[in-house]
Design a protein around this motif. Sequence first.
Motif, PDB file in Angstrom:
ATOM      1  N   LEU A 242      66.289  31.065  26.132  1.00 33.85           N
ATOM      2  CA  LEU A 242      66.678  32.348  25.528  1.00 33.85           C
ATOM      3  C   LEU A 242      68.177  32.558  25.683  1.00 33.85           C
ATOM      4  CD1 LEU A 242      66.039  35.173  24.281  1.00 33.85           C
ATOM      5  CD2 LEU A 242      65.620  35.987  26.619  1.00 33.85           C
ATOM      6  N   ILE A 243      68.828  32.857  24.551  1.00 29.58           N
ATOM      7  CA  ILE A 243      70.245  33.218  24.543  1.00 29.58           C
ATOM      8  C   ILE A 243      70.342  34.585  23.887  1.00 29.58           C
ATOM      9  CG2 ILE A 243      72.530  32.627  23.633  1.00 29.58           C
ATOM     10  CD1 ILE A 243      71.539  29.663  23.503  1.00 29.58           C
ATOM     11  N   ALA A 244      70.809  35.573  24.624  1.00 26.07           N
ATOM     12  CA  ALA A 244      70.884  36.933  24.085  1.00 26.07           C
ATOM     13  C   ALA A 244      71.872  37.731  24.919  1.00 26.07           C
ATOM     14  CB  ALA A 244      69.508  37.599  24.139  1.00 26.07           C
ATOM     15  N   LEU A 245      72.366  38.815  24.343  1.00 28.02           N
ATOM     16  CA  LEU A 245      73.255  39.707  25.097  1.00 28.02           C
ATOM     17  C   LEU A 245      72.557  40.170  26.371  1.00 28.02           C
ATOM     18  CD1 LEU A 245      74.798  41.726  22.136  1.00 28.02           C
ATOM     19  CD2 LEU A 245      76.101  40.409  23.833  1.00 28.02           C
ATOM     20  N   ALA A 246      73.359  40.526  27.373  1.00 24.95           N
ATOM     21  CA  ALA A 246      72.851  40.773  28.723  1.00 24.95           C
ATOM     22  C   ALA A 246      71.777  41.865  28.777  1.00 24.95           C
ATOM     23  CB  ALA A 246      74.013  41.133  29.645  1.00 24.95           C
ATOM     24  N   ASP A 247      71.836  42.846  27.864  1.00 21.42           N
ATOM     25  CA  ASP A 247      70.874  43.948  27.949  1.00 21.42           C
ATOM     26  C   ASP A 247      69.488  43.577  27.416  1.00 21.42           C
ATOM     27  OD1 ASP A 247      71.434  43.851  25.276  1.00 21.42           O
ATOM     28  OD2 ASP A 247      72.247  45.886  25.128  1.00 21.42           O
ATOM     29  N   TYR A 248      69.354  42.352  26.895  1.00 16.30           N
ATOM     30  CA  TYR A 248      68.040  41.893  26.418  1.00 16.30           C
ATOM     31  C   TYR A 248      67.282  41.292  27.594  1.00 16.30           C
ATOM     32  CZ  TYR A 248      64.718  39.784  23.121  1.00 16.30           C
ATOM     33  OH  TYR A 248      63.590  39.442  22.412  1.00 16.30           O
TER      34      TYR A 248
END
Length: 310
Positions: A242-248
């Motif tokens: 998973l690669i996503a902005l920190a709030d995900y």
Amino acid sequence: MDEIRAAAEALRHGNLVAFPTETVFGLGADATSSSAVAKIYEAKGRPADHPLIVHVSSLEAAAKWAKHLPDYALDLAAEFWPGPLTLILPRSELAGDFVTGGQDTVGVRVPSHPTALALLREFEALGGQGVAAPSANRFGRVSPTSRADVQRDLGDRLSPNDIILDGEPPKVGVESTIVDCTGDVPAILRPGYVTAEMIADCTGLPLGGNDGEKRFSGSMKSHYAPTARVQIDGTPNLGDGLIALADYPTPVGVHRIAAPNNLDEFAADLYRALHTVDQLGLQRVVIVAPKGGGLAVAIRDRITKAAHRD
Ligand code: TXA
Ligand code: MG
């Protein structure tokens, strides 16, 4: 400094030098030598009609590769060079078909990375005119953001006289913004760190094309692709990356590969994260694409290409 000198001499002798830039690592050759440039195509396995970007240390050196620069191109160079911006210009006699892919235009860029600039200055001091350099990866693969990436992907295709330079990691992490400067107004051919808003602000002109979301002829749909399957915006399953902005949030059993805090970090981490996914041997990675304009446009462009399968 000896290392830089040796690399500049290797280029003068027609050998290849991979070097870090602020975007990604490039695979360089003397841009005036057809036999040196041929080695780039061979090492990458890249079709010969794909044009290369010529890297130089200054606007003065860049101007020699162009027949002329429109005023707005001079404005862009003054504002963003050295930096992650490539200008497409009408070519001068210096730019051979083997660099331009037979087109009557040439791409030029002054990178800001200290190692890249030092190499280009040294090469020019030895009488060189410019260094042709695509990203230092096999054709279709993810661009390298470390010396180890280059070594893994191209090491066995380089000869003993070729050199891979090390240096501080690329800060930008995605390839330069490419701006076509052959028309009345600038047009973005490849989005990057220098955004549509920045180019419009700098030049005071409306942009041609459709702000870089356009795919230009010659560019491939499948590009920048890791071995793992890339899924955009899906729900990650057990064992996926998973690669996503920190709030995900990270679901249980999912490998969190990157959690950037903002778009700058997202761009800087993206290719490193894709390399990590492959090194871990994961089958699939879910990337939650950032929304909005600015740098998010370039990030979505690269993610879309990484996800595409022919
Ligand atoms: O950030 C970057 O630009 C990196 C670093 C190493 O400087 N280089 C890079 O090169 O991304 P490469 O070869 O992977 O991508 C260059 C792109 C290609 O899509 C090519 O078609 C386009 O630039 N290009 C080069 N010359 C062109 C020209 N005369 N007209 C249109 N497109 C051109
Ligand atoms: Mg490339």
